[in-house]
Design an enzyme around this catalytic site. Sequence first.
Site, PDB file in Angstrom:
ATOM      1  N   SER A  86       1.768  -3.308   8.471  1.00 26.12           N
ATOM      2  CA  SER A  86       0.509  -2.900   7.848  1.00 26.12           C
ATOM      3  C   SER A  86      -0.636  -3.185   8.810  1.00 26.12           C
ATOM      4  O   SER A  86      -0.703  -4.254   9.418  1.00 26.12           O
ATOM      5  CB  SER A  86       0.316  -3.629   6.516  1.00 26.12           C
ATOM      6  OG  SER A  86       0.416  -5.030   6.673  1.00 26.12           O
TER       7      SER A  86
ATOM      8  N   GLY B  67      -4.097  -2.683   8.049  1.00 28.95           N
ATOM      9  CA  GLY B  67      -5.372  -2.675   7.348  1.00 28.95           C
ATOM     10  C   GLY B  67      -5.885  -1.261   7.153  1.00 28.95           C
ATOM     11  O   GLY B  67      -5.140  -0.343   6.799  1.00 28.95           O
ATOM     12  N   ALA B  68      -7.174  -1.072   7.417  1.00 29.60           N
ATOM     13  CA  ALA B  68      -7.787   0.238   7.221  1.00 29.60           C
ATOM     14  C   ALA B  68      -7.234   1.299   8.166  1.00 29.60           C
ATOM     15  O   ALA B  68      -7.405   2.504   7.928  1.00 29.60           O
ATOM     16  CB  ALA B  68      -9.296   0.129   7.399  1.00 29.60           C
TER      17      ALA B  68
ATOM     18  N   GLY C 197      -4.054   1.893   8.668  1.00 30.33           N
ATOM     19  CA  GLY C 197      -2.842   2.496   8.130  1.00 30.33           C
ATOM     20  C   GLY C 197      -1.626   1.615   8.258  1.00 30.33           C
ATOM     21  O   GLY C 197      -1.698   0.393   8.084  1.00 30.33           O
TER      22      GLY C 197
ATOM     23  N   GLY D 105      -1.139  -5.431   0.965  1.00 26.46           N
ATOM     24  CA  GLY D 105       0.119  -5.403   1.711  1.00 26.46           C
ATOM     25  C   GLY D 105       1.320  -5.577   0.803  1.00 26.46           C
ATOM     26  O   GLY D 105       2.391  -5.005   1.043  1.00 26.46           O
ATOM     27  N   ASP D 106       1.157  -6.359  -0.263  1.00 24.00           N
ATOM     28  CA  ASP D 106       2.246  -6.549  -1.220  1.00 24.00           C
ATOM     29  C   ASP D 106       2.496  -5.264  -2.008  1.00 24.00           C
ATOM     30  O   ASP D 106       3.640  -4.901  -2.278  1.00 24.00           O
ATOM     31  CB  ASP D 106       1.913  -7.693  -2.175  1.00 24.00           C
ATOM     32  CG  ASP D 106       1.517  -8.956  -1.435  1.00 24.00           C
ATOM     33  OD1 ASP D 106       2.141  -9.243  -0.398  1.00 24.00           O
ATOM     34  OD2 ASP D 106       0.590  -9.646  -1.886  1.00 24.00           O
TER      35      ASP D 106
END
Length: 313
Positions: free
Chosen positions: A220, A222-223, A225, A251-252
């Site tokens: 992951s 963040g913003a 992608g 993320g979960d």
Amino acid sequence: MILTLTLNPSLDRTIEVGALTRGAVIRAGAAHLDPGGKGVNVSRALLANGVRSCAVIPYGGSEGRRLVELLSVEGIDMIPVPVAGPTRSNVALAEPDGTVTKVNEPGTALTAAELDTLAAAVLDAARSADWVVASGSLPPGVPVDVYAGLCRRFGAAGIHLAVDTSGPALVSAVCAGPALVKPNRDELAEATGADIAHLGDVIDAVGKLRAMGARSVLTSLGADGALLVEDGGAWFGDCPVAEPRSSVGAGDAMLAGFLAAGARGEEALAEGLAWASAAVGLPGSRMPGPADIDRTAVRITTPDPALPLTPGG
């Protein structure tokens, strides 16, 4: 059925503020109290979307009893294991632009006997599970190879294990050959010693984790992608959020959506991204349900190594 293990669960209080100014008296706009911990969030996201899950959690003290109460109210199928120490509490301050400042307590130590009881509960319940998710930070004093040990035991029994943790615990688990690991950008950099500024740096670092033993890696970003690399190929995707409110648990939610969609290929990546972006648009650590998820905004492409990532993102 997807079984989750959270060794360091929490009560998560998220407070929405207009701006975070150090040393100032800040008026809260709203506050939310949610059950927390990475595996707990995965189970909550799965339940919200009609996917069967069971959460194994240690709990202790008044905070632990409140955690179990909140999970019961949500209808989570769980195996709560009583322990001597109190469950931790975390605080997150969420600003209007989506910036979240978190203060996480370290949690309480688990004795060897308590760890054995938790492991036995997981191994017993895992007999009917398609996946086991072992995720989150380790409480003080817990051996860093605890997830690695579970990985070896589950692998011998033919059970798929997904690991989402950080630091030495992640490195140890990767070397035990899990079916899937889900680091974020910072965790990937720490585990591999890489300086990550472009998507190509992510690809190279993921290659190191796979060489160490991880079969599939869902990163992951963040913003920016997420990147999925597995034996069948590699895919990059993103899903912009118009009005971000809180990144806690995103993320979960991504991991939950990915597993719910079969845990393989671009369709599973797209589902994970849709769930994650929906979580970012919700307050606190609320997990998205079907009404929150917009799959039309997801874009999946072939990874471009030259793509720059958001500095510090």
